[in-house]
Design a protein around this motif. Structure first.
Motif, PDB file in Angstrom:
ATOM      1  N   ALA A  33       0.859  -1.257  -0.002  1.00 12.13           N
ATOM      2  CA  ALA A  33      -0.099   0.126   0.010  1.00 12.13           C
ATOM      3  C   ALA A  33       0.953   1.303  -0.103  1.00 12.13           C
ATOM      4  O   ALA A  33       1.600   1.311   0.751  1.00 12.13           O
ATOM      5  N   VAL A 258      -3.416   3.749  -1.698  1.00  5.93           N
ATOM      6  CA  VAL A 258      -4.033   3.899  -0.409  1.00  5.93           C
ATOM      7  C   VAL A 258      -3.647   5.285   0.038  1.00  5.93           C
ATOM      8  O   VAL A 258      -2.799   5.561   1.007  1.00  5.93           O
ATOM      9  N   GLU A 260      -4.764   7.709   2.731  1.00  8.91           N
ATOM     10  CA  GLU A 260      -4.644   7.908   3.944  1.00  8.91           C
ATOM     11  C   GLU A 260      -3.825   6.835   4.518  1.00  8.91           C
ATOM     12  O   GLU A 260      -3.804   5.944   4.489  1.00  8.91           O
ATOM     13  N   SER A 261      -2.755   7.495   5.690  1.00  7.56           N
ATOM     14  CA  SER A 261      -1.745   6.513   6.150  1.00  7.56           C
ATOM     15  C   SER A 261      -2.447   5.798   7.023  1.00  7.56           C
ATOM     16  O   SER A 261      -2.030   4.714   7.494  1.00  7.56           O
ATOM     17  N   ALA A 262      -3.438   6.531   7.795  1.00  5.13           N
ATOM     18  CA  ALA A 262      -4.199   5.639   8.718  1.00  5.13           C
ATOM     19  C   ALA A 262      -4.955   4.380   7.995  1.00  5.13           C
ATOM     20  O   ALA A 262      -4.888   3.016   8.735  1.00  5.13           O
ATOM     21  N   SER A 263      -5.112   4.428   7.015  1.00  6.98           N
ATOM     22  CA  SER A 263      -6.000   3.403   6.215  1.00  6.98           C
ATOM     23  C   SER A 263      -4.900   2.412   5.886  1.00  6.98           C
ATOM     24  O   SER A 263      -5.384   1.113   5.762  1.00  6.98           O
ATOM     25  N   ARG A 264      -3.976   2.932   5.316  1.00  6.30           N
ATOM     26  CA  ARG A 264      -2.812   1.867   5.178  1.00  6.30           C
ATOM     27  C   ARG A 264      -2.145   0.987   6.210  1.00  6.30           C
ATOM     28  O   ARG A 264      -2.000  -0.258   6.465  1.00  6.30           O
ATOM     29  N   ALA A 266      -4.583   0.337   8.775  1.00  6.26           N
ATOM     30  CA  ALA A 266      -5.583  -0.923   9.300  1.00  6.26           C
ATOM     31  C   ALA A 266      -5.205  -1.725   8.326  1.00  6.26           C
ATOM     32  O   ALA A 266      -5.479  -2.866   8.648  1.00  6.26           O
ATOM     33  N   LEU A 267      -5.080  -1.713   7.124  1.00  7.08           N
ATOM     34  CA  LEU A 267      -4.935  -2.789   5.998  1.00  7.08           C
ATOM     35  C   LEU A 267      -3.970  -3.506   6.371  1.00  7.08           C
ATOM     36  O   LEU A 267      -3.877  -4.933   6.212  1.00  7.08           O
ATOM     37  N   GLU A 270      -4.840  -5.696   9.498  1.00  8.54           N
ATOM     38  CA  GLU A 270      -5.948  -6.584   8.908  1.00  8.54           C
ATOM     39  C   GLU A 270      -5.384  -7.763   8.143  1.00  8.54           C
ATOM     40  O   GLU A 270      -6.093  -8.883   7.934  1.00  8.54           O
ATOM     41  N   LYS A 272      -4.608  -7.294   5.029  1.00 11.15           N
ATOM     42  CA  LYS A 272      -5.064  -7.128   3.467  1.00 11.15           C
ATOM     43  C   LYS A 272      -4.062  -6.812   2.844  1.00 11.15           C
ATOM     44  O   LYS A 272      -4.049  -6.791   1.457  1.00 11.15           O
ATOM     45  N   GLU A 283       3.891   7.549  14.052  1.00 14.80           N
ATOM     46  CA  GLU A 283       2.869   6.248  13.827  1.00 14.80           C
ATOM     47  C   GLU A 283       3.780   4.896  13.775  1.00 14.80           C
ATOM     48  O   GLU A 283       3.023   4.084  14.389  1.00 14.80           O
TER      49      GLU A 283
END
Length: 335
Positions: A33, A258, A260-264, A266-267, A270, A272, A283
């Motif tokens: 990502a 992706v 947004e760093s927060a989304s990366r 999270a992926l 998880e 993913k 972070e």
């Protein structure tokens, strides 16, 4: 629970997190990502974190710095010595390991050098690396007057007339000034070698050096080749079946955008995606206490004396390596 490995180059704000463990044994595709797609991977004209990380998969340097153990004290929450197989380029000793240039002979006065190219090195389309690729690169850099021009000036070898093809695998460089960097510069990502035979197929009267093609479809002599490029969405690379060190075990790399760093993050948590780029130091530190995360920072990684972009770390074992630059996190996946 799957263990995750975090690797970062904090000196310029580039950070990557990557799955650890037996990744190479469990899958043949890696999903990375990234914050966005770069302008391209033509390192003569383009620059930036994602340009560097993607270009390093496609381009093979002439040489590398000899690896050594990590020479600096670990930072809080980050200890590279805990990573099996981790090494660091030995800038201090200034010793090189041959890659696709087997040897560089430099005369005592540093005014004549000879590159001996490795035989049998092929791109993904099957063209062999020869002296013609070297001379084409020199002419291209000279004409485009961009990063390559700077590099050739730094090496005191800017004029294509200084470069002579001795035979298919031998190039002589001559200068009336000393060229102390002409061998050392082989470790630099910007001292690039493209498949000129393939590139010439994509030249046009308006674009004689195939700059449009090279940005997003570049073919060189590294372990991977670009298969698709969707700006703002994703880039897909497949393994070079002709790679001189043997076909990579990981057959495909997918760079998924992706923003947004927060989304990366999270992926990654998880499961993913396997690796993420562009995470802030804060972070990364926030993940240090997570039970399923192993955190590794290359914050102390440094460029060599000439500021070259050389690899600074390896993990996942032989060819299961992500090589990080001492400057801004360049990586190469030899899986």
């Amino acid at each position: 629970m799957r263990k995750l490995l975090v690797i970062s180059a904090l000196g310029c704000g580039v950070l990557a997190l990557v799955s650890g463990g037996s990744l190479a044994q469990t899958k043949d595709t890696i999903i990375i990502a990234v914050p966005g797609t770069p302008q391209g991977v033509d390192v003569d004209r383009q620059s930036g974190p994602q340009t560097w990380t993607m270009a390093a998969q496609v381009i093979e340097s002439g040489a590398e710095w000899k690896p050594t153990t990590y020479p600096y004290a670990p930072t809080p929450g980050a200890d590279p010595t805990k990573i099996p197989g981790f090494t660091y380029p030995d800038f201090r000793a200034q010793q090189m390991v041959p890659s696709i240039v087997e040897n560089c002979d430099l005369d005592a006065d540093s005014k004549t050098a000879v590159y001996h190219l490795r035989k049998g090195v092929k791109s993904a389309v099957g063209n062999e690396f020869t002296a013609k690729d070297v001379l084409w690169k020199v002419e291209r850099a000279h004409e485009l007057k961009a990063i390559g021009t700077f590099m050739q000036n730094a090496a005191n070898a800017p004029d294509p007339k200084q470069w002579q093809e001795v035979d298919d695998h031998t190039v002589r460089i001559s200068s009336d000034k000393p060229m102390p960097l002409i061998c050392k510069i082989l470790t630099n990502l910007y001292w690039y070698w493209y498949d000129s035979t393939e590139a010439k197929k994509h030249s046009t009267p308006d674009d004689p050096w195939a700059t449009k093609w090279a940005s997003t479809s570049l073919v060189a002599f590294g372990p991977y080749v670009i298969r698709s490029w969707e700006a703002g969405n994703r880039v897909v690379m497949d393994a070079n079946p002709n790679y001189w060190q043997g076909p990579p075990k990981i057959k495909r790399i997918i760079y998924q955008v992706v923003p947004e760093s927060a989304s990366r993050l999270a992926l990654l948590k998880e499961g993913k995606v396997d690796l993420i780029e562009g995470v802030s130091p804060d972070e990364a530190v926030s993940l240090a206490a997570a039970s399923n995360v192993r955190h590794q920072s290359s914050a102390r990684a440094r460029p060599d004396r000439q500021g070259y972009l050389s690899r600074a770390g390896r993990h996942l074992g032989r060819r299961n390596a992500q090589r990080l630059s001492g400057l801004c996190g360049i990586q190469q996946l030899h899986i």
